[in-house]
Design a protein around this motif. Structure first.
Motif, PDB file in Angstrom:
ATOM      1  N   ALA A   1      -0.747 -48.786  27.030  1.00  0.00           N
ATOM      2  CA  ALA A   1      -0.985 -49.856  27.999  1.00  0.00           C
ATOM      3  C   ALA A   1      -2.371 -50.458  27.822  1.00  0.00           C
ATOM      4  O   ALA A   1      -3.319 -49.792  27.399  1.00  0.00           O
ATOM      5  CB  ALA A   1      -0.837 -49.320  29.419  1.00  0.00           C
ATOM      6  N   LEU A   2      -2.466 -51.733  28.181  1.00  0.00           N
ATOM      7  CA  LEU A   2      -3.734 -52.449  28.267  1.00  0.00           C
ATOM      8  C   LEU A   2      -3.984 -52.728  29.741  1.00  0.00           C
ATOM      9  O   LEU A   2      -3.088 -53.230  30.435  1.00  0.00           O
ATOM     10  CB  LEU A   2      -3.649 -53.756  27.485  1.00  0.00           C
ATOM     11  CG  LEU A   2      -4.838 -54.716  27.596  1.00  0.00           C
ATOM     12  CD1 LEU A   2      -6.057 -54.137  26.906  1.00  0.00           C
ATOM     13  CD2 LEU A   2      -4.473 -56.077  27.000  1.00  0.00           C
ATOM     14  N   GLY A   3      -5.192 -52.388  30.237  1.00  0.00           N
ATOM     15  CA  GLY A   3      -5.413 -52.520  31.664  1.00  0.00           C
ATOM     16  C   GLY A   3      -6.795 -52.995  32.037  1.00  0.00           C
ATOM     17  O   GLY A   3      -7.697 -53.131  31.196  1.00  0.00           O
ATOM     18  N   MET A   4      -6.951 -53.272  33.328  1.00  0.00           N
ATOM     19  CA  MET A   4      -8.225 -53.651  33.907  1.00  0.00           C
ATOM     20  C   MET A   4      -8.476 -52.771  35.127  1.00  0.00           C
ATOM     21  O   MET A   4      -7.537 -52.272  35.757  1.00  0.00           O
ATOM     22  CB  MET A   4      -8.233 -55.136  34.299  1.00  0.00           C
ATOM     23  CG  MET A   4      -7.965 -56.073  33.138  1.00  0.00           C
ATOM     24  SD  MET A   4      -8.113 -57.828  33.570  1.00  0.00           S
ATOM     25  CE  MET A   4      -9.909 -57.954  33.758  1.00  0.00           C
ATOM     26  N   ASP A   5      -9.760 -52.555  35.463  1.00  0.00           N
ATOM     27  CA  ASP A   5     -10.071 -51.648  36.558  1.00  0.00           C
ATOM     28  C   ASP A   5     -11.378 -52.042  37.240  1.00  0.00           C
ATOM     29  O   ASP A   5     -12.232 -52.709  36.658  1.00  0.00           O
ATOM     30  CB  ASP A   5     -10.173 -50.209  36.042  1.00  0.00           C
ATOM     31  CG  ASP A   5     -11.120 -50.076  34.866  1.00  0.00           C
ATOM     32  OD1 ASP A   5     -12.351 -50.017  35.096  1.00  0.00           O
ATOM     33  OD2 ASP A   5     -10.653 -50.052  33.721  1.00  0.00           O
ATOM     34  N   VAL A   6     -11.523 -51.592  38.482  1.00  0.00           N
ATOM     35  CA  VAL A   6     -12.749 -51.758  39.244  1.00  0.00           C
ATOM     36  C   VAL A   6     -12.967 -50.474  40.046  1.00  0.00           C
ATOM     37  O   VAL A   6     -12.002 -49.836  40.490  1.00  0.00           O
ATOM     38  CB  VAL A   6     -12.677 -52.987  40.176  1.00  0.00           C
ATOM     39  CG1 VAL A   6     -11.536 -52.853  41.176  1.00  0.00           C
ATOM     40  CG2 VAL A   6     -13.998 -53.198  40.901  1.00  0.00           C
ATOM     41  N   LEU A   7     -14.224 -50.061  40.185  1.00  0.00           N
ATOM     42  CA  LEU A   7     -14.537 -48.811  40.863  1.00  0.00           C
ATOM     43  C   LEU A   7     -15.828 -48.989  41.649  1.00  0.00           C
ATOM     44  O   LEU A   7     -16.770 -49.648  41.187  1.00  0.00           O
ATOM     45  CB  LEU A   7     -14.696 -47.681  39.834  1.00  0.00           C
ATOM     46  CG  LEU A   7     -14.982 -46.285  40.371  1.00  0.00           C
ATOM     47  CD1 LEU A   7     -13.753 -45.747  41.101  1.00  0.00           C
ATOM     48  CD2 LEU A   7     -15.355 -45.340  39.227  1.00  0.00           C
ATOM     49  N   TRP A   8     -15.878 -48.396  42.839  1.00  0.00           N
ATOM     50  CA  TRP A   8     -17.075 -48.452  43.688  1.00  0.00           C
ATOM     51  C   TRP A   8     -17.536 -47.037  43.974  1.00  0.00           C
ATOM     52  O   TRP A   8     -16.736 -46.163  44.324  1.00  0.00           O
ATOM     53  CB  TRP A   8     -16.751 -49.175  44.985  1.00  0.00           C
ATOM     54  CG  TRP A   8     -17.882 -49.241  45.994  1.00  0.00           C
ATOM     55  CD1 TRP A   8     -18.765 -50.258  46.164  1.00  0.00           C
ATOM     56  CD2 TRP A   8     -18.225 -48.247  46.975  1.00  0.00           C
ATOM     57  NE1 TRP A   8     -19.647 -49.972  47.186  1.00  0.00           N
ATOM     58  CE2 TRP A   8     -19.331 -48.745  47.701  1.00  0.00           C
ATOM     59  CE3 TRP A   8     -17.708 -46.992  47.294  1.00  0.00           C
ATOM     60  CZ2 TRP A   8     -19.934 -48.016  48.734  1.00  0.00           C
ATOM     61  CZ3 TRP A   8     -18.300 -46.265  48.323  1.00  0.00           C
ATOM     62  CH2 TRP A   8     -19.397 -46.787  49.032  1.00  0.00           C
ATOM     63  N   SER A   9     -18.834 -46.784  43.814  1.00  0.00           N
ATOM     64  CA  SER A   9     -19.400 -45.492  44.209  1.00  0.00           C
ATOM     65  C   SER A   9     -20.819 -45.697  44.710  1.00  0.00           C
ATOM     66  O   SER A   9     -21.521 -46.622  44.279  1.00  0.00           O
ATOM     67  CB  SER A   9     -19.381 -44.493  43.043  1.00  0.00           C
ATOM     68  OG  SER A   9     -20.244 -44.918  42.003  1.00  0.00           O
ATOM     69  N   GLN A  10     -21.252 -44.824  45.619  1.00  0.00           N
ATOM     70  CA  GLN A  10     -22.588 -44.938  46.197  1.00  0.00           C
ATOM     71  C   GLN A  10     -23.263 -43.580  46.190  1.00  0.00           C
ATOM     72  O   GLN A  10     -22.631 -42.561  46.491  1.00  0.00           O
ATOM     73  CB  GLN A  10     -22.511 -45.479  47.621  1.00  0.00           C
ATOM     74  CG  GLN A  10     -23.869 -45.678  48.279  1.00  0.00           C
ATOM     75  CD  GLN A  10     -23.768 -46.436  49.590  1.00  0.00           C
ATOM     76  OE1 GLN A  10     -23.554 -47.634  49.616  1.00  0.00           O
ATOM     77  NE2 GLN A  10     -23.891 -45.716  50.688  1.00  0.00           N
ATOM     78  N   HIS A  11     -24.562 -43.579  45.860  1.00  0.00           N
ATOM     79  CA  HIS A  11     -25.314 -42.337  45.735  1.00  0.00           C
ATOM     80  C   HIS A  11     -26.640 -42.446  46.486  1.00  0.00           C
ATOM     81  O   HIS A  11     -27.417 -43.380  46.254  1.00  0.00           O
ATOM     82  CB  HIS A  11     -25.601 -42.030  44.255  1.00  0.00           C
ATOM     83  CG  HIS A  11     -24.364 -42.005  43.407  1.00  0.00           C
ATOM     84  ND1 HIS A  11     -23.634 -40.869  43.194  1.00  0.00           N
ATOM     85  CD2 HIS A  11     -23.714 -43.004  42.747  1.00  0.00           C
ATOM     86  CE1 HIS A  11     -22.596 -41.149  42.425  1.00  0.00           C
ATOM     87  NE2 HIS A  11     -22.622 -42.437  42.137  1.00  0.00           N
ATOM     88  N   ASP A  12     -26.882 -41.495  47.379  1.00  0.00           N
ATOM     89  CA  ASP A  12     -28.162 -41.431  48.077  1.00  0.00           C
ATOM     90  C   ASP A  12     -29.167 -40.673  47.230  1.00  0.00           C
ATOM     91  O   ASP A  12     -28.813 -39.739  46.494  1.00  0.00           O
ATOM     92  CB  ASP A  12     -28.005 -40.729  49.425  1.00  0.00           C
ATOM     93  CG  ASP A  12     -27.151 -41.535  50.390  1.00  0.00           C
ATOM     94  OD1 ASP A  12     -27.165 -42.777  50.283  1.00  0.00           O
ATOM     95  OD2 ASP A  12     -26.472 -40.926  51.236  1.00  0.00           O
ATOM     96  N   ALA A  13     -30.430 -41.070  47.329  1.00  0.00           N
ATOM     97  CA  ALA A  13     -31.481 -40.415  46.557  1.00  0.00           C
ATOM     98  C   ALA A  13     -31.696 -38.984  47.037  1.00  0.00           C
ATOM     99  O   ALA A  13     -31.626 -38.690  48.234  1.00  0.00           O
ATOM    100  CB  ALA A  13     -32.780 -41.205  46.670  1.00  0.00           C
ATOM    101  N   ASP A  14     -31.950 -38.097  46.091  1.00  0.00           N
ATOM    102  CA  ASP A  14     -32.303 -36.726  46.412  1.00  0.00           C
ATOM    103  C   ASP A  14     -33.712 -36.681  46.993  1.00  0.00           C
ATOM    104  O   ASP A  14     -34.514 -37.595  46.779  1.00  0.00           O
ATOM    105  CB  ASP A  14     -32.213 -35.866  45.136  1.00  0.00           C
ATOM    106  CG  ASP A  14     -32.381 -34.394  45.413  1.00  0.00           C
ATOM    107  OD1 ASP A  14     -33.516 -33.902  45.236  1.00  0.00           O
ATOM    108  OD2 ASP A  14     -31.402 -33.750  45.803  1.00  0.00           O
ATOM    109  N   VAL A  15     -34.022 -35.612  47.724  1.00  0.00           N
ATOM    110  CA  VAL A  15     -35.349 -35.499  48.341  1.00  0.00           C
ATOM    111  C   VAL A  15     -36.455 -35.442  47.291  1.00  0.00           C
ATOM    112  O   VAL A  15     -37.617 -35.748  47.581  1.00  0.00           O
ATOM    113  CB  VAL A  15     -35.420 -34.253  49.246  1.00  0.00           C
ATOM    114  CG1 VAL A  15     -34.504 -34.412  50.446  1.00  0.00           C
ATOM    115  CG2 VAL A  15     -35.055 -32.985  48.471  1.00  0.00           C
TER     116      VAL A  15
END
Length: 203
Positions: free
Chosen positions: A65-79
């Motif tokens: 298959a040939l495909g397209m994708d989108v992804l969201w992720s969020q990361h908080d800073a470490d201390v």
């Protein structure tokens, strides 16, 4: 930016080339939700976060298959983070090639894919005067794998994981650092191919 333009051009060209055959082929749409786990230099300064995304695949053959994708992720800073960035949000938009394995009458379909695209990076910084945001777009790559379990002729549930690398993602006092992270979660998918489908693949 030139590399991003090349990747986008290839993805769009491949999609346009497939359009004339869509009436006979199978389209699969998937949604994934899970965790994003930073590694390497990125992991030393940021915590794990939540990830959610979607994808669409056009099956050129029962196992390809040939495909397209989108992804969201969020990361908080470490201390221990010293860059001043409080939160980093990553949103890759790109294309991929997917290969499915197993017989066409199987209830379980393992698969692997490889992709690349434009990774949108939104970094928020906090200081005495409030917060500011910086946005940038960088080229990135990913490889993934998953498994689909067919529950009905057109619906599958399963798991999916991927490893992402953005060579020049983050700016700091020491220069530009790469960002790498894993995404892992549950995935559900539906297909437009009708009743005769296995894990989203036509047969």
């Amino acid at each position: 930016m030139r590399r991003i333009a090349i990747v986008v051009t290839l993805v769009v060209s491949g999609t346009l080339a497939a359009l004339p055959a869509l009436a006979q082929g199978a389209l699969t749409f998937g949604v994934m939700a899970g965790a994003a786990l930073p590694t390497g230099t990125f992991g030393s300064g940021y915590n794990s976060g939540f990830a959610v995304g979607g994808d669409a695949d056009y099956w050129l053959a029962p196992s390809f298959a040939l495909g397209m994708d989108v992804l969201w992720s969020q990361h908080d800073a470490d201390v221990t983070n010293t860059t001043g960035q409080a939160t980093v949000t990553l949103v890759p938009v790109g294309g991929h090639l997917k290969v499915g394995f197993g017989s066409e009458d199987a209830m379980v379909t393992p698969w692997v894919d490889v992709g690349a695209g434009a990774y949108n990076i939104n970094a928020r910084e906090n200081d005495l005067f409030g917060s500011t945001e910086t946005r940038d777009t960088r080229f990135g790559m990913n490889v993934g794998a998953g498994i689909d379990f067919r529950t009905t002729p057109t619906f599958s549930i399963g798991a999916a994981g991927a490893f992402h690398v953005i060579p020049d993602a983050l700016q700091s006092d020491t220069g530009t650092n790469a960002a790498s992270y894993f995404t892992l979660g549950l995935r559900v998918s539906v297909t437009t191919a009708g009743a005769r489908t296995i894990g989203g693949r036509p047969y």
